[in-house]
Design a protein around this motif. Structure first.
Motif, PDB file in Angstrom:
ATOM      1  N   ALA A  32      37.461  34.056  27.460  1.00  0.00           N
ATOM      2  CA  ALA A  32      37.182  33.077  26.425  1.00  0.00           C
ATOM      3  C   ALA A  32      38.279  32.023  26.330  1.00  0.00           C
ATOM      4  CB  ALA A  32      37.001  33.775  25.070  1.00  0.00           C
ATOM      5  N   GLN A  33      39.532  32.484  26.322  1.00  0.00           N
ATOM      6  CA  GLN A  33      40.648  31.562  26.169  1.00  0.00           C
ATOM      7  C   GLN A  33      41.740  31.928  27.158  1.00  0.00           C
ATOM      8  OE1 GLN A  33      40.681  28.876  24.291  1.00  0.00           O
ATOM      9  NE2 GLN A  33      38.665  29.270  23.401  1.00  0.00           N
ATOM     10  N   ASN A  34      41.506  31.638  28.421  1.00  0.00           N
ATOM     11  CA  ASN A  34      42.476  31.936  29.468  1.00  0.00           C
ATOM     12  C   ASN A  34      43.545  30.852  29.458  1.00  0.00           C
ATOM     13  OD1 ASN A  34      43.771  32.995  31.683  1.00  0.00           O
ATOM     14  ND2 ASN A  34      42.212  32.377  33.162  1.00  0.00           N
ATOM     15  N   ILE A  35      44.343  30.860  28.390  1.00  0.00           N
ATOM     16  CA  ILE A  35      45.293  29.779  28.138  1.00  0.00           C
ATOM     17  C   ILE A  35      46.270  29.609  29.294  1.00  0.00           C
ATOM     18  CG2 ILE A  35      47.082  28.935  26.576  1.00  0.00           C
ATOM     19  CD1 ILE A  35      44.316  28.910  25.377  1.00  0.00           C
ATOM     20  N   ASN A  36      46.714  30.716  29.883  1.00  0.00           N
ATOM     21  CA  ASN A  36      47.714  30.650  30.939  1.00  0.00           C
ATOM     22  C   ASN A  36      47.114  30.437  32.325  1.00  0.00           C
ATOM     23  OD1 ASN A  36      49.909  31.091  29.159  1.00  0.00           O
ATOM     24  ND2 ASN A  36      49.425  33.277  29.114  1.00  0.00           N
ATOM     25  N   ALA A  37      45.792  30.267  32.380  1.00  0.00           N
ATOM     26  CA  ALA A  37      45.095  29.991  33.644  1.00  0.00           C
ATOM     27  C   ALA A  37      45.419  31.032  34.705  1.00  0.00           C
ATOM     28  CB  ALA A  37      45.429  28.579  34.134  1.00  0.00           C
ATOM     29  N   LYS A  38      45.349  32.299  34.317  1.00  0.00           N
ATOM     30  CA  LYS A  38      45.617  33.390  35.247  1.00  0.00           C
ATOM     31  C   LYS A  38      44.325  33.893  35.865  1.00  0.00           C
ATOM     32  CE  LYS A  38      49.750  35.104  32.854  1.00  0.00           C
ATOM     33  NZ  LYS A  38      50.356  36.260  32.147  1.00  0.00           N
ATOM     34  N   ILE A  39      44.373  34.116  37.181  1.00  0.00           N
ATOM     35  CA  ILE A  39      43.258  34.727  37.896  1.00  0.00           C
ATOM     36  C   ILE A  39      43.689  36.141  38.244  1.00  0.00           C
ATOM     37  CG2 ILE A  39      41.748  34.580  39.909  1.00  0.00           C
ATOM     38  CD1 ILE A  39      42.424  31.594  40.013  1.00  0.00           C
ATOM     39  N   CYS A  40      43.046  37.144  37.650  1.00  0.00           N
ATOM     40  CA  CYS A  40      43.527  38.513  37.728  1.00  0.00           C
ATOM     41  C   CYS A  40      42.540  39.417  38.460  1.00  0.00           C
ATOM     42  CB  CYS A  40      43.767  39.077  36.321  1.00  0.00           C
ATOM     43  SG  CYS A  40      44.900  38.079  35.345  1.00  0.00           S
ATOM     44  N   ASN A  41      43.077  40.276  39.314  1.00  0.00           N
ATOM     45  CA  ASN A  41      42.288  41.295  39.994  1.00  0.00           C
ATOM     46  C   ASN A  41      42.029  42.440  39.023  1.00  0.00           C
ATOM     47  OD1 ASN A  41      41.387  43.440  41.607  1.00  0.00           O
ATOM     48  ND2 ASN A  41      42.597  42.767  43.363  1.00  0.00           N
ATOM     49  N   PRO A  42      40.777  42.823  38.758  1.00  0.00           N
ATOM     50  CA  PRO A  42      40.506  43.888  37.783  1.00  0.00           C
ATOM     51  C   PRO A  42      41.035  45.249  38.196  1.00  0.00           C
ATOM     52  CG  PRO A  42      38.505  43.307  38.965  1.00  0.00           C
ATOM     53  CD  PRO A  42      39.532  42.287  39.333  1.00  0.00           C
ATOM     54  N   ALA A 329      32.973  44.244  42.768  1.00  0.00           N
ATOM     55  CA  ALA A 329      31.952  43.583  41.949  1.00  0.00           C
ATOM     56  C   ALA A 329      31.487  44.480  40.817  1.00  0.00           C
ATOM     57  CB  ALA A 329      30.763  43.169  42.817  1.00  0.00           C
ATOM     58  N   TYR A 330      31.398  45.785  41.079  1.00  0.00           N
ATOM     59  CA  TYR A 330      30.956  46.735  40.060  1.00  0.00           C
ATOM     60  C   TYR A 330      31.923  46.750  38.879  1.00  0.00           C
ATOM     61  CZ  TYR A 330      30.030  51.261  37.853  1.00  0.00           C
ATOM     62  OH  TYR A 330      29.778  52.260  36.953  1.00  0.00           O
ATOM     63  N   ASN A 331      33.214  46.852  39.162  1.00  0.00           N
ATOM     64  CA  ASN A 331      34.204  46.891  38.087  1.00  0.00           C
ATOM     65  C   ASN A 331      34.224  45.595  37.296  1.00  0.00           C
ATOM     66  OD1 ASN A 331      36.322  49.368  38.077  1.00  0.00           O
ATOM     67  ND2 ASN A 331      35.444  49.114  40.113  1.00  0.00           N
ATOM     68  N   GLN A 332      34.117  44.473  37.996  1.00  0.00           N
ATOM     69  CA  GLN A 332      34.105  43.195  37.290  1.00  0.00           C
ATOM     70  C   GLN A 332      32.822  43.037  36.478  1.00  0.00           C
ATOM     71  OE1 GLN A 332      36.709  41.417  37.169  1.00  0.00           O
ATOM     72  NE2 GLN A 332      36.017  39.551  36.156  1.00  0.00           N
ATOM     73  N   PHE A 333      31.716  43.554  36.995  1.00  0.00           N
ATOM     74  CA  PHE A 333      30.452  43.465  36.272  1.00  0.00           C
ATOM     75  C   PHE A 333      30.516  44.241  34.961  1.00  0.00           C
ATOM     76  CE2 PHE A 333      26.205  45.460  35.528  1.00  0.00           C
ATOM     77  CZ  PHE A 333      25.566  44.327  35.053  1.00  0.00           C
ATOM     78  N   LEU A 334      31.144  45.413  34.973  1.00  0.00           N
ATOM     79  CA  LEU A 334      31.284  46.172  33.730  1.00  0.00           C
ATOM     80  C   LEU A 334      32.099  45.395  32.706  1.00  0.00           C
ATOM     81  CD1 LEU A 334      31.916  49.826  34.974  1.00  0.00           C
ATOM     82  CD2 LEU A 334      29.770  48.758  34.280  1.00  0.00           C
ATOM     83  N   THR A 335      33.128  44.704  33.201  1.00  0.00           N
ATOM     84  CA  THR A 335      33.935  43.877  32.302  1.00  0.00           C
ATOM     85  C   THR A 335      33.112  42.741  31.717  1.00  0.00           C
ATOM     86  OG1 THR A 335      35.877  44.373  33.651  1.00  0.00           O
ATOM     87  CG2 THR A 335      36.057  42.522  32.134  1.00  0.00           C
ATOM     88  N   GLU A 336      32.314  42.101  32.559  1.00  0.00           N
ATOM     89  CA  GLU A 336      31.456  41.020  32.079  1.00  0.00           C
ATOM     90  C   GLU A 336      30.445  41.533  31.061  1.00  0.00           C
ATOM     91  OE1 GLU A 336      29.570  39.319  35.448  1.00  0.00           O
ATOM     92  OE2 GLU A 336      31.390  38.440  36.284  1.00  0.00           O
TER      93      GLU A 336
END
Length: 605
Positions: A32-42, A329-336
């Motif tokens: 929602a608010q990725n203020i620090n513009a970080k791209i993170c591996n789940p 993709a599965y782990n990221q999908f659960l997060t989404e």
């Protein structure tokens, strides 16, 4: 077959950001608010024993225990993709395929290329119909006695996009019910029977009805095909393969112009053949679509994990690569799902404007779709014959000049295959829009030359062709690629539908109004109007359109988590001053801080 996500992996799927303890807060900060513009591996930061235990539970839950060792290796690679050489569990054969992802990124399984080629073939009808209508404009208005009613001609030409803009919303429930392949087959039926029926109409309203029905299939199809292709290809060349949709549209345009020339000598009945011939690409799609693997991410969304793994195996060069992509993709999908998973059509629709991460994707998709229409290319597709006729060409030369337009459009689409994933989506657009603008201005000014001037017609054709050469590798392929990749899996269908709605709505308006606009302000005024819209699109793209190249579909959650105001402030207040120093004042030592910071992937961009 499981029907809901198990509880064990939600904590592992949650995104790891510094100094944030609560999983829900982690999700909100990231998306929602990725203020620090970080791209993170789940998966980054999870201790190895805990990661392997989670993999074992995953395999047991979904009946994949016989593939446990494969998924363990896949999970370890997904956790540290840049350092896979140090993973002792990998065999030399595993590392061989992982190395070739970098050194031979186009070396992919034949099933993947088969899927891309067949799905993209379905898009040829869109371009073919546009150009069939282009040639038919020279004859059907006279046969039906409506040649002086420019509004009605525009309405008939734009009928497929008018019905398609509403039909696009059906892509969400239809994809949910029958999958990507089922939707492509279903929409193919609309690309055969109504298209053929156009040849047998006896009045203008019969022709209009056929084109409205055809538009229902087109609206759903052009929403689904880019989604299907984006979900099956690797991230590093996703743009180059997904843009095959636009390449086949350009091919359809070229074949449509060729068809117009072939049937030209038939006379007053030529328009019937010119419109009906466009059914041809749909036939092989209807027959062979069932031999393609279903989208593994759609199967994942339905928790049909075994089938998803089987599909990934057909689309990747090794089982380890398939397991890596599926588990990540599965782990990221659960997060989404936890962050913004919508359970109903209405909820998903409101999320397009309510949830910040999805709202930014909606805005980005709308920007590129609107920019494509404002470029003026669809006016060329529908009305190039009319434009060349106004320039002074006779009927045959008009069709030949339009064929040249189609040939340029097709040939210059090829460079985007190699540049869209290296040069990037933003840079392609920022380079091509100013060049398209001056080409339109030049072409418009050439209409002011006296009719007797020998250079008048060649110059008009030259600048229209040059405009097309800039369009084809830029705003031509980018919109469908962008719309298919910018939304999370939970909202991908309805998000892409919203983009197609914008595209078709503007296409309908422009197609409907252009004949009257051309008559009212002359070709010079019309071309100047679109040149101004090109420059407006340039400014909006510069400040508000995020780059998506070479990111996995899951990583884009973090790209679109960056607030719009931060994105605009970075390019206006950081990148622009740096560019002035670097390229205007030749200060080679000028430094710039990157907008996005990568965590858990071994680098920074």
């Amino acid at each position: 077959m499981a029907t809901s996500a198990p509880d064990f992996s939600s904590k592992n799927a949650a995104t790891h950001l510094e100094d944030v303890e609560d999983p829900k807060n982690r999700i909100n900060v990231s998306f929602a608010q990725n203020i620090n513009a970080k791209i993170c591996n789940p998966l980054a930061g999870i201790p190895k024993p805990e990661l392997l235990a989670s993999v074992a539970s995953f395999c047991e839950t979904y009946g994949l225990t016989d593939k446990l060792s494969v998924f363990e290796k896949g999970a370890l690679v997904a956790q540290i993709p840049e350092n896979f050489e140090s993973i002792e569990e990998l065999t030399e054969d595993d590392k061989y395929h992982l190395r070739r992802e970098i050194t031979h990124k186009w070396h992919l399984p034949k099933d993947l290329y088969y899927t891309i080629a067949l799905c993209s073939l379905g898009s040829a009808l869109q371009g073919w119909d546009n150009t069939g209508a282009n040639g038919a404009n020279l004859s059907f208005p006279e046969e039906f006695g409506i040649s002086h009613n420019t509004w009605l001609i525009g309405f008939i030409n734009s009928a497929p996009t008018i019905s398609g803009l509403f039909a696009a919303w059906l892509a969400d429930p239809l994809n949910n019910w029958v999958g990507r392949r089922g939707v492509i087959f279903f929409t193919g039926l609309f690309c055969v029977f109504p298209v053929l029926a156009q040849a047998f109409t006896q009045n203008w309203w019969g022709l209009l009805l056929c084109r409205l029905i055809m538009g229902i299939g087109l609206g759903i199809k052009i929403t689904t095909i880019p989604i299907m292709t984006s979900e099956v290809v690797p991230a590093v060349i996703r743009g180059g393969l997904v843009m095959s949709f636009q390449l086949w549209v350009a091919f359809g345009i070229l074949v449509g112009f060729s068809s117009n020339l072939i049937f030209y000598d038939i006379g007053r009945l030529a328009w019937r053949f010119q419109l009906a011939a466009a059914f041809a690409p749909a036939i092989p799609v209807l027959i062979f679509i069932w031999f393609c693997p279903e989208s593994p991410r759609w199967l994942l969304k339905k928790y049909r994990i075994q089938e998803s793994f089987a599909s990934f195996c057909r689309l990747r060069n090794s089982e380890v690569q398939a397991a890596r992509d599926l588990y990540y993709a599965y782990n990221q999908f659960l997060t989404e799902e936890e962050a913004f998973g919508g359970s109903s059509f209405f909820t998903r629709f409101t999320d397009l404007f309510r949830v910040p991460r999805i709202r930014r994707a909606t805005m980005g998709g709308a920007i590129v779709m609107a920019a494509q229409q404002f470029s003026g290319i669809n006016i060329m597709s529908f009305y190039s014959s009319t434009i060349f006729a106004n320039a002074g060409y006779n009927t045959k030369n008009t069709l030949l000049a339009s064929f040249g337009f189609g040939l340029i459009n097709f040939v210059f689409a090829f460079p985007a295959i190699w540049t869209i994933d290296t040069f990037g989506r933003r840079n392609l657009l920022l380079f091509t829009f100013p060049n398209m603008a001056w080409c339109l201005i030049a072409a418009g000014c050439c209409f002011l030359l006296p009719d007797s001037a020998a250079a008048r017609l060649p110059l008009i054709a030259f600048f229209i062709y040059l405009f097309t050469a800039f369009y084809s590798p830029g705003i031509g392929p980018v919109p469908n690629v962008y719309a298919a990749e910018c939304f999370p899996l939970s909202h991908r269908e309805i998000g892409a539908a919203s983009c197609i709605f914008v595209n078709n709505a503007l296409s309908s308006i422009l197609g409907l109004t252009f004949p009257s606009l051309l008559a009212g302000i002359t070709p010079t005024g019309a071309f100047g109007f679109y040149a101004g819209l090109n420059m407006l699109a340039f400014v909006i793209i510069f400040f508000f359109l995020p780059e998506t190249k070479q990111r996995t579909l899951e990583e884009l959650d973090y790209i679109f988590g960056v607030p719009t105001r931060r994105h605009a402030a970075y390019y206006g207040g950081t990148w622009l001053p740096w560019a002035v120093k670097r390229y205007l004042f030749f200060q080679g030592k000028a430094k710039i801080e990157p907008l996005y910071h990568i965590e858990g992937f071994g680098g920074e961009d």
